[in-house]
Design a protein around this motif. Structure first.
Motif, PDB file in Angstrom:
ATOM      1  N   ALA A 100      -1.216 -10.087  -3.339  1.00  0.00           N
ATOM      2  CA  ALA A 100      -0.321  -9.486  -4.179  1.00  0.00           C
ATOM      3  C   ALA A 100      -1.077  -8.441  -4.883  1.00  0.00           C
ATOM      4  O   ALA A 100      -1.687  -8.360  -6.005  1.00  0.00           O
ATOM      5  N   LEU A 101      -1.258  -7.416  -4.014  1.00  0.00           N
ATOM      6  CA  LEU A 101      -2.213  -6.225  -4.134  1.00  0.00           C
ATOM      7  C   LEU A 101      -1.679  -5.309  -5.451  1.00  0.00           C
ATOM      8  O   LEU A 101      -0.531  -5.002  -5.476  1.00  0.00           O
ATOM      9  N   LEU A 127      -0.849  -9.835   5.069  1.00  0.00           N
ATOM     10  CA  LEU A 127      -0.718  -8.743   6.023  1.00  0.00           C
ATOM     11  C   LEU A 127       0.530  -7.747   5.575  1.00  0.00           C
ATOM     12  O   LEU A 127       0.370  -6.597   5.816  1.00  0.00           O
ATOM     13  N   GLN A 128       1.390  -8.494   4.949  1.00  0.00           N
ATOM     14  CA  GLN A 128       2.498  -7.569   4.421  1.00  0.00           C
ATOM     15  C   GLN A 128       2.175  -6.703   3.194  1.00  0.00           C
ATOM     16  O   GLN A 128       2.482  -5.487   3.342  1.00  0.00           O
ATOM     17  N   VAL A 133       0.299  -0.897   1.352  1.00  0.00           N
ATOM     18  CA  VAL A 133      -0.734  -0.114   0.704  1.00  0.00           C
ATOM     19  C   VAL A 133      -1.241   0.709   1.865  1.00  0.00           C
ATOM     20  O   VAL A 133      -2.014   1.523   1.345  1.00  0.00           O
ATOM     21  N   LEU A 134      -1.129   0.685   3.102  1.00  0.00           N
ATOM     22  CA  LEU A 134      -1.833   1.458   4.237  1.00  0.00           C
ATOM     23  C   LEU A 134      -0.686   2.611   4.262  1.00  0.00           C
ATOM     24  O   LEU A 134       0.373   2.690   4.265  1.00  0.00           O
ATOM     25  N   VAL A 187       3.375  -9.224  14.370  1.00  0.00           N
ATOM     26  CA  VAL A 187       4.879  -9.507  13.799  1.00  0.00           C
ATOM     27  C   VAL A 187       4.973  -9.395  12.367  1.00  0.00           C
ATOM     28  O   VAL A 187       6.075  -9.217  11.789  1.00  0.00           O
ATOM     29  N   GLN A 188       3.996  -8.745  11.587  1.00  0.00           N
ATOM     30  CA  GLN A 188       4.157  -8.547  10.201  1.00  0.00           C
ATOM     31  C   GLN A 188       4.295  -6.884  10.243  1.00  0.00           C
ATOM     32  O   GLN A 188       4.095  -6.409   9.006  1.00  0.00           O
ATOM     33  N   GLY A 189       4.513  -6.187  11.239  1.00  0.00           N
ATOM     34  CA  GLY A 189       5.004  -4.799  11.458  1.00  0.00           C
ATOM     35  C   GLY A 189       3.852  -4.003  11.791  1.00  0.00           C
ATOM     36  O   GLY A 189       3.910  -2.748  11.376  1.00  0.00           O
ATOM     37  N   PHE A 190       2.788  -4.586  12.708  1.00  0.00           N
ATOM     38  CA  PHE A 190       1.937  -3.628  13.038  1.00  0.00           C
ATOM     39  C   PHE A 190       1.617  -3.748  14.676  1.00  0.00           C
ATOM     40  O   PHE A 190       2.232  -4.292  15.455  1.00  0.00           O
ATOM     41  N   LYS A 191       1.267  -2.306  15.004  1.00  0.00           N
ATOM     42  CA  LYS A 191       0.913  -2.272  16.233  1.00  0.00           C
ATOM     43  C   LYS A 191      -0.528  -2.347  16.627  1.00  0.00           C
ATOM     44  O   LYS A 191      -1.388  -1.942  15.633  1.00  0.00           O
TER      45      LYS A 191
END
Length: 228
Positions: A100-101, A127-128, A133-134, A187-191
């Motif tokens: 929870a950043l 990871l989400q 925040v990236l 699978v958490q939305g990254f390449k």
């Protein structure tokens, strides 16, 4: 007593006659006698300098669970806006939960997260949050200990420190990653690209720098399709 000219630590910029053994398996040529960094830290520092161009580019950087010597080197770079964060570490600038950043969305161009996720109860949520925040063009650099099994071992019944010690070999671990680590990140939305960066050096250079064998840097960027 370790001074000499046979090996070189690029983080503390000191030569020694040897690196020291480290870990339960007593890996040879692992620990720097001066700054106490390991193979993965030296490898990451080289990657940051040579591929990320960490000394040249203006970047917003988040460093999870900061290693003291790496934090010191990064904080001293005038081109970086640097923050370090951890749940309990006294050397971190911010005390935060990676699940929870507190940072705004798309805050950081570069996030460093080395050997952290195995110690987080919900690594998918972490990871989400890291993805949130990236920045859209940013990079998340991950390192993790990979075990020999093909898939990650995660026992939902290992709830106490004693049970986790028995299940994973460490009381503060929540899973042992297998060779599906990159898939779990993806699978958490990254390449995700796995980089064995030590191979950019000759065997002689690898020994000189103490880079170890088969240490991977996982370079994660936003996928085009979001969370699968």
């Amino acid at each position: 007593m370790y001074l000499g000219g046979k090996v070189y630590c690029p983080l503390c910029e000191t030569t020694f006659r040897t690196f020291l053994p480290f870990g339960s398996e007593r890996r040879p040529q692992a620990l720097c006698p001066r700054c106490h960094t390991l193979e993965r830290h030296r490898l990451l520092w080289l990657y940051l300098q040579e591929q990320v161009k960490i000394k040249e580019r203006p970047l917003m950087v988040l460093h999870m669970a900061p290693e003291p010597i790496l934090q010191k080197r990064l904080k001293n770079l005038p081109n970086l806006h640097y923050r370090s964060a951890d749940l309990t570490s006294p050397v971190a600038m911010d005390l935060v939960d990676i699940q929870a950043l507190p940072y705004p969305t798309a805050s950081f161009d570069l996030i460093l997260c080395s050997h952290v996720l195995a110690h987080v109860p919900n690594d998918r949520q972490a990871l989400q949050e890291l993805r949130r925040v990236l920045t859209p063009t940013g990079q998340l650099l991950l390192q993790a200990r990979l075990h020999s099994h093909a898939t990650t071992v995660e026992n939902p019944n290992a709830k106490t420190p004693q049970q986790r010690l028995k299940a994973y070999g460490q009381a503060d671990r929540f899973r042992n990653y297998g060779h599906d680590f990159a898939q779990r990140v993806a699978v958490q939305g990254f390449k995700v690209k796995a980089v064995e960066y030590a191979n950019s050096r000759t065997p002689e250079e690898q020994a000189w720098l103490g880079l170890g064998n088969h240490e991977l840097i996982f370079v994660a960027t936003h996928s085009a399709h979001g969370v699968a």
